[in-house]
Motif scaffolding. Structure first.
Motif, PDB file in Angstrom:
ATOM      1  N   GLU A 196       0.826  -1.209   0.000  1.00 38.68           N
ATOM      2  CA  GLU A 196       0.000   0.000   0.000  1.00 38.68           C
ATOM      3  C   GLU A 196       0.861   1.261   0.000  1.00 38.68           C
ATOM      4  O   GLU A 196       0.548   2.241  -0.687  1.00 38.68           O
ATOM      5  CB  GLU A 196      -0.944   0.007   1.208  1.00 38.68           C
ATOM      6  N   VAL A 197       1.952   1.254   0.774  1.00 35.70           N
ATOM      7  CA  VAL A 197       2.849   2.419   0.821  1.00 35.70           C
ATOM      8  C   VAL A 197       3.453   2.681  -0.556  1.00 35.70           C
ATOM      9  O   VAL A 197       3.480   3.817  -1.047  1.00 35.70           O
ATOM     10  CB  VAL A 197       3.976   2.200   1.859  1.00 35.70           C
ATOM     11  N   ILE A 198       3.950   1.628  -1.194  1.00 31.54           N
ATOM     12  CA  ILE A 198       4.591   1.780  -2.501  1.00 31.54           C
ATOM     13  C   ILE A 198       3.575   2.184  -3.560  1.00 31.54           C
ATOM     14  O   ILE A 198       3.821   3.086  -4.375  1.00 31.54           O
ATOM     15  CB  ILE A 198       5.302   0.469  -2.894  1.00 31.54           C
ATOM     16  N   LYS A 199       2.418   1.533  -3.548  1.00 34.87           N
ATOM     17  CA  LYS A 199       1.374   1.825  -4.528  1.00 34.87           C
ATOM     18  C   LYS A 199       0.945   3.289  -4.442  1.00 34.87           C
ATOM     19  O   LYS A 199       0.826   3.984  -5.464  1.00 34.87           O
ATOM     20  CB  LYS A 199       0.185   0.903  -4.286  1.00 34.87           C
ATOM     21  N   GLN A 200       0.727   3.776  -3.240  1.00 30.81           N
ATOM     22  CA  GLN A 200       0.292   5.167  -3.061  1.00 30.81           C
ATOM     23  C   GLN A 200       1.352   6.133  -3.577  1.00 30.81           C
ATOM     24  O   GLN A 200       1.040   7.103  -4.286  1.00 30.81           O
ATOM     25  CB  GLN A 200       0.008   5.444  -1.589  1.00 30.81           C
ATOM     26  N   SER A 201       2.613   5.876  -3.266  1.00 26.45           N
ATOM     27  CA  SER A 201       3.690   6.762  -3.699  1.00 26.45           C
ATOM     28  C   SER A 201       3.841   6.779  -5.217  1.00 26.45           C
ATOM     29  O   SER A 201       3.949   7.843  -5.838  1.00 26.45           O
ATOM     30  CB  SER A 201       5.010   6.331  -3.056  1.00 26.45           C
ATOM     31  N   LEU A 202       3.823   5.599  -5.834  1.00 22.58           N
ATOM     32  CA  LEU A 202       3.997   5.529  -7.287  1.00 22.58           C
ATOM     33  C   LEU A 202       2.812   6.156  -8.014  1.00 22.58           C
ATOM     34  O   LEU A 202       2.989   6.840  -9.030  1.00 22.58           O
ATOM     35  CB  LEU A 202       4.186   4.075  -7.724  1.00 22.58           C
ATOM     36  N   GLU A 203       1.607   5.936  -7.501  1.00 20.67           N
ATOM     37  CA  GLU A 203       0.425   6.514  -8.151  1.00 20.67           C
ATOM     38  C   GLU A 203       0.418   8.039  -8.037  1.00 20.67           C
ATOM     39  O   GLU A 203      -0.026   8.733  -8.957  1.00 20.67           O
ATOM     40  CB  GLU A 203      -0.846   5.920  -7.548  1.00 20.67           C
ATOM     41  N   GLU A 204       0.923   8.561  -6.914  1.00 17.65           N
ATOM     42  CA  GLU A 204       0.972  10.015  -6.745  1.00 17.65           C
ATOM     43  C   GLU A 204       2.029  10.648  -7.640  1.00 17.65           C
ATOM     44  O   GLU A 204       1.801  11.712  -8.232  1.00 17.65           O
ATOM     45  CB  GLU A 204       1.263  10.359  -5.273  1.00 17.65           C
ATOM     46  N   ASN A 205       3.184  10.020  -7.731  1.00 11.77           N
ATOM     47  CA  ASN A 205       4.305  10.612  -8.455  1.00 11.77           C
ATOM     48  C   ASN A 205       4.339  10.263  -9.943  1.00 11.77           C
ATOM     49  O   ASN A 205       4.889  11.020 -10.744  1.00 11.77           O
ATOM     50  CB  ASN A 205       5.624  10.199  -7.800  1.00 11.77           C
ATOM     51  N   TYR A 206       3.766   9.110 -10.292  1.00  9.28           N
ATOM     52  CA  TYR A 206       3.799   8.652 -11.684  1.00  9.28           C
ATOM     53  C   TYR A 206       2.424   8.100 -12.072  1.00  9.28           C
ATOM     54  O   TYR A 206       2.269   6.901 -12.313  1.00  9.28           O
ATOM     55  CB  TYR A 206       4.874   7.576 -11.865  1.00  9.28           C
ATOM     56  N   PRO A 207       1.419   8.963 -12.127  1.00 10.86           N
ATOM     57  CA  PRO A 207       0.042   8.480 -12.322  1.00 10.86           C
ATOM     58  C   PRO A 207      -0.198   7.783 -13.660  1.00 10.86           C
ATOM     59  O   PRO A 207      -1.171   7.032 -13.794  1.00 10.86           O
ATOM     60  CB  PRO A 207      -0.792   9.765 -12.213  1.00 10.86           C
ATOM     61  N   ASP A 208       0.668   8.006 -14.636  1.00  7.71           N
ATOM     62  CA  ASP A 208       0.460   7.430 -15.966  1.00  7.71           C
ATOM     63  C   ASP A 208       1.174   6.094 -16.168  1.00  7.71           C
ATOM     64  O   ASP A 208       1.059   5.496 -17.249  1.00  7.71           O
ATOM     65  CB  ASP A 208       0.921   8.413 -17.046  1.00  7.71           C
ATOM     66  N   ILE A 209       1.923   5.648 -15.164  1.00  6.78           N
ATOM     67  CA  ILE A 209       2.670   4.394 -15.314  1.00  6.78           C
ATOM     68  C   ILE A 209       1.972   3.310 -14.497  1.00  6.78           C
ATOM     69  O   ILE A 209       1.831   3.437 -13.276  1.00  6.78           O
ATOM     70  CB  ILE A 209       4.138   4.548 -14.851  1.00  6.78           C
ATOM     71  N   PRO A 210       1.518   2.230 -15.125  1.00  6.24           N
ATOM     72  CA  PRO A 210       0.826   1.167 -14.382  1.00  6.24           C
ATOM     73  C   PRO A 210       1.769   0.413 -13.446  1.00  6.24           C
ATOM     74  O   PRO A 210       2.997   0.470 -13.592  1.00  6.24           O
ATOM     75  CB  PRO A 210       0.293   0.257 -15.489  1.00  6.24           C
TER      76      PRO A 210
END
Length: 264
Positions: free
Chosen positions: A43-57
């Motif tokens: 959850e920590v990693i998912k939230q960070s990646l989605e916030e910083n790189y919203p266009d990368i799955p």
């Protein structure tokens, strides 16, 4: 790389908060272990990646696994293992990692491996090399480049072959590989390690070979492969001169051999 590094470190903090307690272990359908630490790290990693790189799955071991039809058009994606080495985590031997890789056109081009119990960080980016940072949490300035050491740290010895093998998975084929090396080198040393730390030991130069003749998944190897290759090493499909590739229809890796570039 700062956002990826910080995501791995924050996930590591969540993991360690649970590591120091009497946590419960569940088992998935394939009988592999799962703890609340795996889920919180995800959850920590998912939230960070989605916030910083919203266009990368994101493809994470603990996330929703999309079908090949849904992901085959991906040109790049994040490949995440929230805890690689859950068995080592359960044993409390410290040899587990957080793995985050950026895969582009089937190849890992960025990788972060953080071992929270050891407080060691490995970072790699294609074209920029691979680095190790020790005692990460004591670096209050969060400028990890200040005490980063370029990999490899050790030079190979042409008379001694150092082989890293899994603590949990020593196959007959791996034993045969080691026996074959004994005919070629004056001395063969075997090092045991868990999780993607085995790949990191090859990148460091502390091991010359890591034969993996047993099943692994793509998220087990993506970040570690990025670090090995950026340090000048190779991660090749067993018996072939081709590198491991990613976002395959079947996410199970073929058998592979990781080694330094001067070894074949």
């Amino acid at each position: 790389m700062k956002e990826i590094i910080q995501a791995a470190i924050e996930a590591g903090k969540e993991i360690m908060a649970i590591y120091e307690t009497d946590f419960e272990v569940e088992y998935k359908e394939d009988e592999s272990p799962l703890t609340i630490a795996d889920q919180r790290s995800h959850e920590v990693i998912k939230q960070s990646l989605e916030e910083n790189y919203p266009d990368i799955p994101i493809l994470s071991e603990e996330g929703r696994h999309l079908t090949y039809e849904e992901r085959k058009q991906w040109k790049e994606f994040w490949l995440v293992d929230p805890i690689d080495g859950t068995k080592e985590f359960i044993k409390k031997n410290g040899e587990f990692t957080v793995n985050i890789a950026l895969i582009r056109d089937g190849k890992p081009v960025k990788g972060v491996v953080y071992a929270p119990a050891l407080d060691d960080l490995y970072v790699a980016e294609e074209g920029k090399g691979a680095y190790k940072v020790s005692s990460v949490l004591s670096n209050t300035r969060k400028d990890y480049s200040l005490n980063a050491e370029s990999l490899p740290l050790e030079k190979p010895n042409s008379h001694v072959a150092k082989v890293v093998a899994s603590r949990s998975h020593m196959s007959d084929e791996t034993k045969a590989f080691i026996e074959d090396l004994e005919d070629k080198y004056e001395k063969v040393e075997t090092i045991s390690a868990g999780s993607s730390l085995k790949l990191c030991l090859v990148a460091e130069g502390k091991a010359d070979f890591y034969p993996r003749y047993a099943p692994t998944m793509e998220w087990d190897t993506g970040a570690g492969q990025a670090i090995v290759e950026a340090s000048g090493g190779k991660v090749k499909v067993s018996g072939e001169n081709t590198s491991l590739t990613y976002n395959k229809k079947n996410l199970i890796n073929p058998w592979f051999l990781a080694c330094k570039s001067n070894f074949e």
